[in-house]
Design a protein around this motif. Sequence first.
Motif, mmCIF file in Angstrom:
data_model
loop_
_atom_site.group_PDB
_atom_site.id
_atom_site.type_symbol
_atom_site.label_atom_id
_atom_site.label_comp_id
_atom_site.label_asym_id
_atom_site.label_seq_id
_atom_site.Cartn_x
_atom_site.Cartn_y
_atom_site.Cartn_z
ATOM 1 N N LYS A 22 1.165 10.423 -4.052
ATOM 2 C CA LYS A 22 1.800 11.738 -3.941
ATOM 3 C C LYS A 22 3.204 11.612 -3.366
ATOM 4 C CE LYS A 22 1.227 16.370 -1.994
ATOM 5 N NZ LYS A 22 0.376 17.254 -1.138
ATOM 6 N N ASP A 23 3.353 10.813 -2.308
ATOM 7 C CA ASP A 23 4.670 10.636 -1.694
ATOM 8 C C ASP A 23 5.608 9.851 -2.609
ATOM 9 O OD1 ASP A 23 3.770 11.974 0.544
ATOM 10 O OD2 ASP A 23 3.259 10.139 1.638
ATOM 11 N N VAL A 24 5.084 8.790 -3.223
ATOM 12 C CA VAL A 24 5.900 7.936 -4.088
ATOM 13 C C VAL A 24 6.503 8.740 -5.233
ATOM 14 C CG1 VAL A 24 5.755 6.109 -5.829
ATOM 15 C CG2 VAL A 24 4.778 5.755 -3.554
ATOM 16 N N PHE A 25 5.671 9.497 -5.917
ATOM 17 C CA PHE A 25 6.155 10.193 -7.111
ATOM 18 C C PHE A 25 6.984 11.427 -6.764
ATOM 19 C CE2 PHE A 25 2.304 7.980 -8.886
ATOM 20 C CZ PHE A 25 3.049 6.965 -9.467
ATOM 21 N N SER A 26 6.773 11.988 -5.596
ATOM 22 C CA SER A 26 7.652 13.063 -5.155
ATOM 23 C C SER A 26 9.076 12.542 -4.998
ATOM 24 C CB SER A 26 7.148 13.646 -3.836
ATOM 25 O OG SER A 26 8.022 14.650 -3.360
ATOM 26 N N ILE A 64 0.849 -1.185 0.000
ATOM 27 C CA ILE A 64 0.000 0.000 0.000
ATOM 28 C C ILE A 64 0.886 1.236 0.000
ATOM 29 C CG2 ILE A 64 -1.751 1.309 1.283
ATOM 30 C CD1 ILE A 64 -2.769 -1.335 2.397
ATOM 31 N N VAL A 65 0.590 2.162 -0.893
ATOM 32 C CA VAL A 65 1.397 3.374 -1.034
ATOM 33 C C VAL A 65 0.478 4.586 -1.153
ATOM 34 C CG1 VAL A 65 3.338 2.194 -2.135
ATOM 35 C CG2 VAL A 65 1.484 3.113 -3.559
ATOM 36 N N ALA A 92 -4.140 12.919 0.838
ATOM 37 C CA ALA A 92 -3.686 11.540 1.011
ATOM 38 C C ALA A 92 -4.709 10.541 0.462
ATOM 39 C CB ALA A 92 -3.420 11.259 2.483
ATOM 40 N N CYS A 93 -4.198 9.490 -0.150
ATOM 41 C CA CYS A 93 -5.060 8.443 -0.705
ATOM 42 C C CYS A 93 -4.277 7.122 -0.698
ATOM 43 C CB CYS A 93 -5.489 8.783 -2.127
ATOM 44 S SG CYS A 93 -6.524 7.526 -2.922
ATOM 45 N N ARG A 94 -4.841 6.098 -0.081
ATOM 46 C CA ARG A 94 -4.173 4.798 -0.033
ATOM 47 C C ARG A 94 -4.435 4.027 -1.332
ATOM 48 N NH1 ARG A 94 -6.765 1.719 4.345
ATOM 49 N NH2 ARG A 94 -8.566 2.851 3.523
#
Length: 494
Positions: free
Chosen positions: A180-184, A176-177, A484-486
Amino acid sequence: MADLSSELSVLVGSLSPPMLALAGSAVLFLALVVGRLLYTTFPPGKRPPIMEGIPFVGGLIKFARGPWKLLEEGYGTCGEVFTVPVAHKRVTFLIGPEVSPHFFKAGDEEMSQSEVYDFNVPTFGKGVVFDVDQKIRTEQFRMFTEALTKNRLKAYVPAFNREAEEFFSKWGDEGIVDFKDVFSQLVTLTAARTLLGREVREQLFEQVADLLHGLDEGMVPLSVFFPYAPIPVHFKRDRCRKQLSEIFAKIIRNRRDSGRREEDVLQQFIDAKYQNVLGGRALTEEEITGLLIAVLFAGQHTSSITTAWSGLFMAANKKHWDKAVDEQRAIIAKYGSDLSFEALSDMEVLHRNISEALRIHPPLLLVMRYAKKPFAVTTSTGKSYVVPKGDVVAASPNFSHMLPQCFKDPQAYDPDRFAPPREEQNKPYAFIGFGAGRHACIGQNFAYLQIKSIWSVLLRNFEFELLDPVPAADYESMVIGPKACRVKYTRRKL
């Protein structure tokens, strides 16, 4: 500004409470008088309607309630053109394709960026972009453009692919990611390699990333009005800027002394020379650092946020996700498994998904210019106004993209609106996600290739399921990203 603030603090602190109240009343009275005079002295022609409110401070209150609410109220009560008094300034909004052409077509001698974006000078540095006159800025923008030609983009594509492959190879079979955080994280890695240089990516990434984060933290709403205000985040910003300058100065000197060349934007700036100004000299180390920071800030957040929105919408719309996956199978059959420049350029379905995500959620709620000359505008209903010299003029990609005269059923996610025969984006100044006209973003091809390379890797290797609804946009941020979105990922192979 810091010295002036100190002097004012001493002066105010020396006043007794009654004197302070009297002084405050006098200042408020003077502000109200000056504010009223500002809006009764217009050039010949009918002025745009002014949103009503408390003189002088009313606009500040409206902005404090949120720019989107301000746009809704202004457009609803005044129409496509309206003015909001903000302290001692006027902000005139041009909403929609009928009234915005001058905003995007006018040259710097008519509509200037420097006066409204000079708050970036402490971050970018002296002697670049908004701290130079028009002729020098034009030369520096030419250097940006030369660093992003087709041949240069072809050289960057392998770096895009390498970073994406390495990044996602560390994911497990499922997890689970938050997109927004991953692509930043990923876009920062890609930017380090293609913009800032191999040395930064391979040897100094953590240090440089921390310093860039310090610069980012130093851009708060107060910075727009008081960029040199003596506050902790500005002190940290200035320390980080100084350390970045020292790091890049060393890298630049090493490359120049050794004659070693790399395939990155840093190398393009090292090789660049002015053509028509400053005696044709090369860029200084400080100028190169400033331009690198400027190009990074212009693209990093916008690219990572658009990558996130693209994935959220595709994952939430199985029809369009399946079409994008099918396109990847066709691309593999045609070009093989390598993600070449030609293969990425041929991904029309993915391109339309990215464009539609950008239409619904452009990263910048407002783009602004300073009117150096008065100009006339005519609305779609035939009303004509004169926008005076001295106004800050603003357009809103987000709000304009939601107008039904720009796009059919604008709230719906529909990438096919960009496909023949509809091609709704071809109406002049309807799609302004990357700006338009003279002020179109010079980095849009770089951004599309970068985002396509990321999503090509993901479409070929993973399935995604949103565990939360598609999130709302975070309009409290300076760059408008998703809340935020899971998202659950499951590994598979095409």
